[in-house]
Design a protein around this motif. Structure first.
Motif, short mmCIF file in Angstrom:
data_model
loop_
_atom_site.label_atom_id
_atom_site.label_comp_id
_atom_site.label_asym_id
_atom_site.label_seq_id
_atom_site.Cartn_x
_atom_site.Cartn_y
_atom_site.Cartn_z
N UNK A 91 -118.14 70.86 -12.56
CA UNK A 91 -118.16 69.42 -12.83
C UNK A 91 -116.87 69.07 -13.55
N UNK A 92 -116.07 68.21 -12.94
CA UNK A 92 -114.77 67.83 -13.50
C UNK A 92 -114.94 66.57 -14.33
N UNK A 93 -114.71 66.69 -15.63
CA UNK A 93 -114.85 65.59 -16.57
C UNK A 93 -113.58 65.50 -17.41
N UNK A 94 -112.88 64.36 -17.33
CA UNK A 94 -111.63 64.18 -18.06
C UNK A 94 -110.69 65.35 -17.76
N UNK A 95 -110.34 66.11 -18.79
CA UNK A 95 -109.43 67.25 -18.59
C UNK A 95 -110.15 68.58 -18.73
N UNK A 96 -111.47 68.57 -18.53
CA UNK A 96 -112.25 69.78 -18.69
C UNK A 96 -113.15 69.99 -17.46
N UNK A 97 -113.46 71.27 -17.19
CA UNK A 97 -114.35 71.62 -16.09
C UNK A 97 -115.56 72.35 -16.65
N UNK A 98 -116.75 71.83 -16.37
CA UNK A 98 -117.99 72.47 -16.80
C UNK A 98 -118.56 73.27 -15.64
N UNK A 117 -135.48 53.14 -22.24
CA UNK A 117 -136.58 52.25 -22.60
C UNK A 117 -137.25 51.72 -21.33
N UNK A 118 -138.48 51.28 -21.49
CA UNK A 118 -139.20 50.69 -20.37
C UNK A 118 -138.47 49.44 -19.90
N UNK A 119 -138.32 49.14 -18.60
CA UNK A 119 -138.86 49.92 -17.47
C UNK A 119 -137.85 50.92 -16.89
N UNK A 120 -136.71 51.10 -17.59
CA UNK A 120 -135.68 52.00 -17.08
C UNK A 120 -135.87 53.44 -17.55
N UNK A 121 -137.02 53.77 -18.07
CA UNK A 121 -137.25 55.13 -18.56
C UNK A 121 -137.17 56.13 -17.42
N UNK A 122 -136.52 57.26 -17.68
CA UNK A 122 -136.38 58.31 -16.67
C UNK A 122 -136.66 59.66 -17.33
N UNK A 123 -137.00 60.64 -16.49
CA UNK A 123 -137.27 61.99 -16.99
C UNK A 123 -136.02 62.84 -16.83
N UNK A 124 -135.62 63.50 -17.91
CA UNK A 124 -134.45 64.35 -17.88
C UNK A 124 -134.77 65.69 -18.56
N UNK A 125 -133.83 66.62 -18.49
CA UNK A 125 -134.04 67.94 -19.08
C UNK A 125 -133.67 67.93 -20.56
N UNK A 126 -134.28 68.84 -21.30
CA UNK A 126 -134.10 68.91 -22.75
C UNK A 126 -132.99 69.89 -23.09
N UNK A 127 -131.79 69.38 -23.30
CA UNK A 127 -130.65 70.23 -23.60
C UNK A 127 -130.65 70.75 -25.04
N UNK A 128 -131.55 70.23 -25.85
CA UNK A 128 -131.63 70.73 -27.22
C UNK A 128 -132.06 72.19 -27.24
N UNK A 129 -132.76 72.61 -26.21
CA UNK A 129 -133.23 73.99 -26.13
C UNK A 129 -132.56 74.76 -24.99
N UNK A 130 -131.51 74.19 -24.44
CA UNK A 130 -130.75 74.86 -23.39
C UNK A 130 -129.38 75.24 -23.94
N UNK A 131 -129.01 76.50 -23.80
CA UNK A 131 -127.71 76.94 -24.32
C UNK A 131 -126.62 76.76 -23.27
N UNK A 132 -126.69 75.65 -22.54
CA UNK A 132 -125.74 75.36 -21.47
C UNK A 132 -125.31 73.91 -21.57
N UNK A 133 -124.09 73.64 -21.13
CA UNK A 133 -123.60 72.26 -21.12
C UNK A 133 -123.96 71.54 -19.82
N UNK A 134 -124.24 72.31 -18.78
CA UNK A 134 -124.59 71.70 -17.49
C UNK A 134 -125.51 72.66 -16.73
N UNK A 135 -126.44 72.10 -15.98
CA UNK A 135 -127.37 72.89 -15.19
C UNK A 135 -127.49 72.25 -13.80
N UNK A 136 -128.04 73.03 -12.87
CA UNK A 136 -128.35 72.46 -11.56
C UNK A 136 -129.61 73.10 -11.00
N UNK A 137 -130.29 72.37 -10.15
CA UNK A 137 -131.48 72.86 -9.47
C UNK A 137 -131.58 72.12 -8.14
#
Length: 246
Positions: A91-98, A117-137
């Protein structure tokens, strides 16, 4: 290598004038399946850019690969038709690649928090417990990439993968000199050797000749796949040796 070149090489090598269009197509498809099981690999990398609505009437093959921004650090890309195995997602972001790491959808940390917030609420992954900056599935025919830094602007996503061997649609005889077989250059001889074994197995009563043809094919493919494996695992050590002065 074209269909015509393959046809001529197999026919001249075996001395059997029994090679039909259907048999040649079967040889290619069966050989593709066999070399894949023996470790065939071919690298490809696709570069996905920001999604832009294509102009009406644009042919599908002329539309460049694009990623879709689903918001809050989640992106979606279509998996290519010749995809077999993921080697990297960058993933290319600014001058860094993740470098995104693959995670399973069954992981309790994936899709485990609600963002917004409602109604734009979405489900995402919890990076607080992931030792990664980016994931894919993956889900179906799409790949989803999530970033820890949801406010970053992603410029490009690169998918590196091993290609899947796909045999061409069987061409007409008059097109044999034009249609090429999509395989790595070093594996072209493997198709020829497989074709020789295939014909001899069906039409020759000389068992020693059949066995020799099979051995030629097997040893050739094993040698190539060993070389590929060596290339994949190769790393150059520091070749400079410092000696203490006497």
């Amino acid at each position: 290598m074209t269909y015509k070149q393959l046809y001529n090489r197999i026919r001249e090598s075996t001395g059997l004038d029994v090679l039909t269009e259907n048999v040649l197509q079967t040889i290619i498809e069966n050989c593709f399946a066999d070399v894949t099981s023996r470790g065939y690999r071919e690298f490809n990398e696709l570069s996905y850019t920001k999604y832009v609505e294509p102009e009406e009437g644009t042919p599908e093959e002329d539309i460049p690969p694009m990623f879709e921004n689903l918001g809050h650090g989640l992106y979606k890309i279509p998996i290519p038709n010749d995809y077999r195995k993921t080697l990297h997602v960058k993933i290319l972001v600014d001058n860094k690649v993740y470098l995104a790491q693959r995670v399973a959808l069954t992981d309790e940390r994936v899709n485990s928090i609600v963002v917004g917030e409602t109604p734009e609420r979405v489900i995402r992954s919890n990076f607080a417990y992931l030792d990664k900056d980016a994931i894919f599935y993956t889900k179906g025919n799409d790949m989803y990439i999530e970033c820890r830094f949801r406010d970053k602007v992603v410029e490009e996503i690169r998918l590196g993968y091993d290609k899947r061997l796909i045999a061409p649609v069987q061409p007409k005889l008059k097109e044999y000199g034009e249609v090429t077989i999509p395989v790595r250059k070093e594996f072209e001889d493997a198709i020829v050797l497989f074709g020789i074994f295939f014909l001899l197995q069906r039409y020759s009563k000389d068992t020693d000749r059949v066995q020799m043809a099979l051995n030629n094919y097997k040893y050739y493919v094993e040698d190539i796949t060993y070389t590929l494996a060596y290339e994949d695992n190769y790393h150059d050590e520091d070749g400079t040796i410092c000696l203490d002065r006497v």
